[in-house]
Motif scaffolding. Structure first.
Motif, PDB file in Angstrom:
ATOM      1  N   LEU A  59       0.827  -1.211   0.000  1.00 13.64           N
ATOM      2  CA  LEU A  59       0.000   0.000   0.000  1.00 13.64           C
ATOM      3  C   LEU A  59       0.865   1.266   0.000  1.00 13.64           C
ATOM      4  CD1 LEU A  59      -2.723   1.469   0.275  1.00 13.64           C
ATOM      5  CD2 LEU A  59      -2.633   1.016   2.739  1.00 13.64           C
ATOM      6  N   LEU A  79      -9.181   3.562   0.296  1.00 13.83           N
ATOM      7  CA  LEU A  79      -9.006   2.162  -0.103  1.00 13.83           C
ATOM      8  C   LEU A  79     -10.377   1.630  -0.489  1.00 13.83           C
ATOM      9  CD1 LEU A  79      -6.522   0.938   2.666  1.00 13.83           C
ATOM     10  CD2 LEU A  79      -6.080   2.214   0.554  1.00 13.83           C
ATOM     11  N   ASP A  82     -12.804  -0.768   1.408  1.00 12.39           N
ATOM     12  CA  ASP A  82     -13.553  -0.321   2.587  1.00 12.39           C
ATOM     13  C   ASP A  82     -14.656   0.612   2.097  1.00 12.39           C
ATOM     14  OD1 ASP A  82     -12.302  -1.602   4.658  1.00 12.39           O
ATOM     15  OD2 ASP A  82     -10.956   0.044   5.149  1.00 12.39           O
ATOM     16  N   TYR A 120      -5.378  -5.111  10.862  1.00 14.06           N
ATOM     17  CA  TYR A 120      -5.420  -3.642  10.717  1.00 14.06           C
ATOM     18  C   TYR A 120      -4.102  -2.977  11.106  1.00 14.06           C
ATOM     19  CZ  TYR A 120     -10.461  -4.444  10.894  1.00 14.06           C
ATOM     20  OH  TYR A 120     -11.737  -4.895  10.647  1.00 14.06           O
ATOM     21  N   GLY A 121      -3.941  -1.743  10.633  1.00 15.55           N
ATOM     22  CA  GLY A 121      -2.999  -0.844  11.263  1.00 15.55           C
ATOM     23  C   GLY A 121      -3.634  -0.420  12.578  1.00 15.55           C
ATOM     24  N   GLU A 140       1.568  -1.974  12.111  1.00 17.48           N
ATOM     25  CA  GLU A 140       0.800  -2.723  11.108  1.00 17.48           C
ATOM     26  C   GLU A 140       0.529  -4.149  11.575  1.00 17.48           C
ATOM     27  OE1 GLU A 140      -0.722  -1.628   8.589  1.00 17.48           O
ATOM     28  OE2 GLU A 140      -1.100  -3.319   7.273  1.00 17.48           O
ATOM     29  N   LYS A 141      -0.743  -4.489  11.662  1.00 22.52           N
ATOM     30  CA  LYS A 141      -1.230  -5.843  11.922  1.00 22.52           C
ATOM     31  C   LYS A 141      -0.525  -6.556  13.086  1.00 22.52           C
ATOM     32  CE  LYS A 141      -3.106  -6.136   7.349  1.00 22.52           C
ATOM     33  NZ  LYS A 141      -2.641  -5.903   6.046  1.00 22.52           N
ATOM     34  N   VAL A 153      -7.184   1.293  12.045  1.00 19.70           N
ATOM     35  CA  VAL A 153      -7.257   2.276  10.951  1.00 19.70           C
ATOM     36  C   VAL A 153      -8.118   1.675   9.842  1.00 19.70           C
ATOM     37  CG1 VAL A 153      -5.894   3.529   9.233  1.00 19.70           C
ATOM     38  CG2 VAL A 153      -4.946   3.115  11.527  1.00 19.70           C
ATOM     39  N   ILE A 154      -9.053   2.453   9.312  1.00 22.39           N
ATOM     40  CA  ILE A 154      -9.799   1.983   8.142  1.00 22.39           C
ATOM     41  C   ILE A 154      -9.254   2.702   6.901  1.00 22.39           C
ATOM     42  CG2 ILE A 154     -11.832   1.502   9.570  1.00 22.39           C
ATOM     43  CD1 ILE A 154     -12.958   3.926   7.523  1.00 22.39           C
ATOM     44  N   GLY A 155      -9.759   2.333   5.744  1.00 20.21           N
ATOM     45  CA  GLY A 155      -9.144   2.820   4.505  1.00 20.21           C
ATOM     46  C   GLY A 155      -9.516   4.222   4.087  1.00 20.21           C
ATOM     47  N   TYR A 157      -7.784   8.153   4.683  1.00 19.19           N
ATOM     48  CA  TYR A 157      -6.701   8.936   5.280  1.00 19.19           C
ATOM     49  C   TYR A 157      -6.644  10.303   4.602  1.00 19.19           C
ATOM     50  CZ  TYR A 157      -4.749   4.066   5.645  1.00 19.19           C
ATOM     51  OH  TYR A 157      -4.558   2.723   5.840  1.00 19.19           O
ATOM     52  N   GLN A 179       4.889  -0.571   3.587  1.00 18.34           N
ATOM     53  CA  GLN A 179       3.635  -0.328   4.315  1.00 18.34           C
ATOM     54  C   GLN A 179       3.394   1.163   4.514  1.00 18.34           C
ATOM     55  OE1 GLN A 179       1.435  -2.489   4.956  1.00 18.34           O
ATOM     56  NE2 GLN A 179       2.510  -4.464   4.862  1.00 18.34           N
ATOM     57  N   THR A 181       1.533   2.248   6.774  1.00 20.26           N
ATOM     58  CA  THR A 181       1.621   2.373   8.240  1.00 20.26           C
ATOM     59  C   THR A 181       3.032   2.766   8.687  1.00 20.26           C
ATOM     60  OG1 THR A 181      -0.182   0.816   8.577  1.00 20.26           O
ATOM     61  CG2 THR A 181       1.399   1.021  10.377  1.00 20.26           C
ATOM     62  N   ARG A 202     -18.689   1.053   8.578  1.00 18.19           N
ATOM     63  CA  ARG A 202     -17.734   0.587   7.571  1.00 18.19           C
ATOM     64  C   ARG A 202     -18.035  -0.869   7.205  1.00 18.19           C
ATOM     65  NH1 ARG A 202     -13.387  -2.864   8.972  1.00 18.19           N
ATOM     66  NH2 ARG A 202     -12.026  -3.127   7.188  1.00 18.19           N
TER      67      ARG A 202
END
Ligand code: G1P
Length: 238
Positions: A59, A79, A82, A120-121, A140-141, A153-155, A157, A179, A181, A202
């Protein structure tokens, strides 16, 4: 709008292109309502730029692909897997309004199930208001046992262009990918980054179940279809 897409995604530019043949047919048949829907796909003041990410390097790399087009401007990242249903003020609009006040990068976040932090982040924050937080860290994850919180974090930003320089230098991270993130974690050293618990729901269209749920719930919100669709669903499950 800048689209970063990969191989076999030609249907995306086609969707946003002008459909001359179809428009001519609809005009000939006097199907003006359908013609209007077709023409409203892309508002007239929007132009599209399509960039191919030729290798799936992550990403962060996808965002970096947009640098030549974005230049030195703040920008939004959406993203597409989402989907956010918001009722009145879109999630990105909520972030844009907050950016207008704060002039800082902002990440849309929501509480996630503790056992799902590794999807997720995840951020840790210093709360500023009910919805706004000041980022302390982002990872990240993380596995649930290592996760700094359950705020994912969702997609959606808003990022300042300083992110590009960070993405150019971070190298690969989780999953062997560049990443976003990790770029944001670097940005935190120089700038304030905010989190925002958005208003809305979401849908994770990147999972099969999430995609099905999004379709059903959107069907049930559709002005023309919702009543017939609800009747159908009731008959199906009774
Ligand atoms: C990406 C990001 C992750 C973010 C998620 C939101 O992950 O890397 O930080 O929380 O989107 O959907 P992906 O879902 O692409 O694996």
């Amino acid at each position: 709008m800048v689209f970063i897409t990969g191989r076999n995604k030609r249907s995306i530019p086609d969707h946003f292109d002008k459909a001359y043949e179809l428009e001519t047919e609809l005009e000939k048949k006097g199907k003006t309502a359908t013609l209007e829907i077709l023409r409203s796909i892309l508002p007239p003041h929007i132009s599209c730029v399509f960039i191919r990410q030729t290798e799936a390097l992550g990403l962060g790399h996808a965002v970096l692909c947009a640098k030549p087009v974005i230049g030195n401007e703040p920008f939004a990242v959406l993203l597409a897997d989402d989907l956010v249903e918001d009722g009145n003020r879109g999630c990105t609009k909520q972030l844009v309004d907050l950016f207008a006040e704060q002039q800082s990068s902002i990440l849309a976040v929501e509480p996630v199930a503790h056992e799902e932090t590794d999807k997720y982040g995840i951020v840790s924050i210093e709360p500023q208001t009910d919805r706004i937080g000041k980022l302390q860290a982002i990872v990240e994850k993380p596995k649930p046992e290592d996760s700094p919180s359950d705020l994912g974090v969702i997609g959606r930003y808003i990022l300042t262009p300083a992110i590009f320089e960070k993405l150019e230098h971070i190298g690969t991270g989780a999953g062997g990918e560049i990443q976003l993130t990790d770029g944001i974690a670097e940005l935190l050293n120089d700038e304030t980054v905010l989190s925002y618990q958005f208003e809305g729901k979401r849908y994770d269209c990147g999972s099969k179940l999430g995609y099905l749920i999004a379709n059903v719930e959107h069907g049930l919100l559709h002005a023309d279809l919702k009543d017939d669709f609800l009747d159908y669903l009731k008959k199906l499950v009774l």
